[in-house]
Design an enzyme around this catalytic site. Structure first.
Site, PDB file in Angstrom:
ATOM      1  N   HIS A   1      61.863  42.880  16.995  1.00 12.44           N
ATOM      2  CA  HIS A   1      62.005  44.520  17.774  1.00 12.44           C
ATOM      3  C   HIS A   1      62.837  45.137  16.598  1.00 12.44           C
ATOM      4  O   HIS A   1      63.365  44.831  15.764  1.00 12.44           O
ATOM      5  CB  HIS A   1      63.031  44.302  18.892  1.00 12.44           C
ATOM      6  CG  HIS A   1      62.486  43.656  20.046  1.00 12.44           C
ATOM      7  ND1 HIS A   1      63.010  42.696  20.815  1.00 12.44           N
ATOM      8  CD2 HIS A   1      61.219  43.688  20.757  1.00 12.44           C
ATOM      9  CE1 HIS A   1      62.429  42.541  22.058  1.00 12.44           C
ATOM     10  NE2 HIS A   1      61.147  43.111  21.821  1.00 12.44           N
TER      11      HIS A   1
ATOM     12  N   CYS B   1      69.841  43.346  23.819  1.00  9.04           N
ATOM     13  CA  CYS B   1      68.913  42.740  24.916  1.00  9.04           C
ATOM     14  C   CYS B   1      69.553  42.309  26.241  1.00  9.04           C
ATOM     15  O   CYS B   1      68.678  42.558  27.177  1.00  9.04           O
ATOM     16  CB  CYS B   1      68.552  41.565  24.244  1.00  9.04           C
ATOM     17  SG  CYS B   1      67.869  41.767  22.543  1.00  9.04           S
TER      18      CYS B   1
HETATM   19  N1  GLY Z   1      62.871  35.261  23.508  1.00  9.33           N
HETATM   20  C1  GLY Z   1      62.889  36.730  23.490  1.00  9.33           C
HETATM   21  C2  GLY Z   1      61.389  37.226  23.578  1.00  9.33           C
HETATM   22  O1  GLY Z   1      60.757  36.777  22.947  1.00  9.33           O
HETATM   23  O2  GLY Z   1      61.102  38.273  24.172  1.00  9.33           O
END
Ligand code: GLY
Length: 257
Positions: A160, A245
């Site tokens: 990200h 996150c």
């Molecule tokens: N494990 C985090 C994702 O891939 O969204």
């Protein structure tokens, strides 16, 4: 008031999506304990925490950030890039409804909230395997009327945009320049991660406080001028998660629509 929505880790966390991280065994009991410390850090930083129950069949559901983009005027439910994560979204919409008017991205848009870096009236959106140009267009349509601009930013070598860069103070970013062109991010001062810690750029900023994982001591030393709360986050990091996150943080109060 600052609100933080979180969700307990799933017992199935070990079956999470992985893109740039090699699989390692995940200690789910330890992940639960670490999550409690993370929630305590949010409270210490001044948040009222809304803690949602685990979603046992949704391995990545602890990563609530990816399911919504919340600005002062609106909450936008996302359409996550990984098919396995789409069922995470509806329960977040229920949790956000007391605080914001709700909008929703629709196909063909895909977007993970981890790709959205909000600075002032600009949302920088990482162009990654999870997030596409259609999502940027829909965000522009939803947020333009409130005076926000949406800038698409290429990202390479990580999951990200916020794996590569996060905001740590007004006008200051922590970044790994190998993963993103920081020149596209509005001219902020950059603090670079330590070269030995390429994954160390993700910090959760709550006002003047920073919640940061204890596993990046070299980069932590570069944050000596900041008020840092350290947490042990080894298990979510194995799951390709990070500090931002695991919560959706926004200003608000119930019924303050
Ligand atoms: N494990 C985090 C994702 O891939 O969204």
């Amino acid at each position: 008031m600052l609100v933080a929505i979180t969700r307990e880790p799933s017992a199935s966390l070990g079956r999470c999506e992985l893109s740039f991280v090699a699989p390692q065994p995940i200690d789910v009991a330890l992940a639960f304990a670490q999550h409690r410390s993370y929630v305590a850090a949010l409270v210490a930083a001044g948040c009222e925490v809304v803690s949602l129950p685990a979603e046992p069949e949704l391995p990545d559901a602890v990563f609530v950030e990816d399911t919504a983009v919340v600005v002062d005027e609106l909450a936008i439910l996302t359409r996550p890039g990984a098919l396995s994560r789409r069922a995470e979204v509806d329960s977040i919409g229920v949790a956000l409804a007391p605080f914001r008017r709700i909008a929703r991205l629709i196909a063909p848009a895909t977007l993970d909230g981890g790709d959205v870096l909000w600075i002032g009236r600009t949302l920088y959106v990482g162009r990654t395997a999870r997030t596409n140009e259609a999502a940027c267009e829909q965000l522009r349509g939803l947020l333009g009327p409130f005076g926000y601009s949406v800038e698409s930013v290429p990202v390479t070598g990580c999951l990200h945009l916020k794996s590569a860069v996060t905001a740590i103070a007004d006008g200051v970013l922590l970044a790994n320049r190998a993963l993103v062109d920081v020149g596209r991010l509005g001219g902020a001062r950059i603090i670079d991660v330590d070269p030995d810690e390429p994954h160390a750029a993700n910090v959760l900023r709550i006002g003047a406080r920073l919640i940061y994982p204890s596993c990046y001591p070299r980069t932590r030393a570069r944050l000596a001028d900041f008020d840092v709360i350290e947490v042990d986050a080894s298990e979510v990091i194995k799951a390709e998660g990070a500090m931002t996150c695991c919560s959706l943080v926004f200003t608000g109060q119930r019924g303050g629509l």
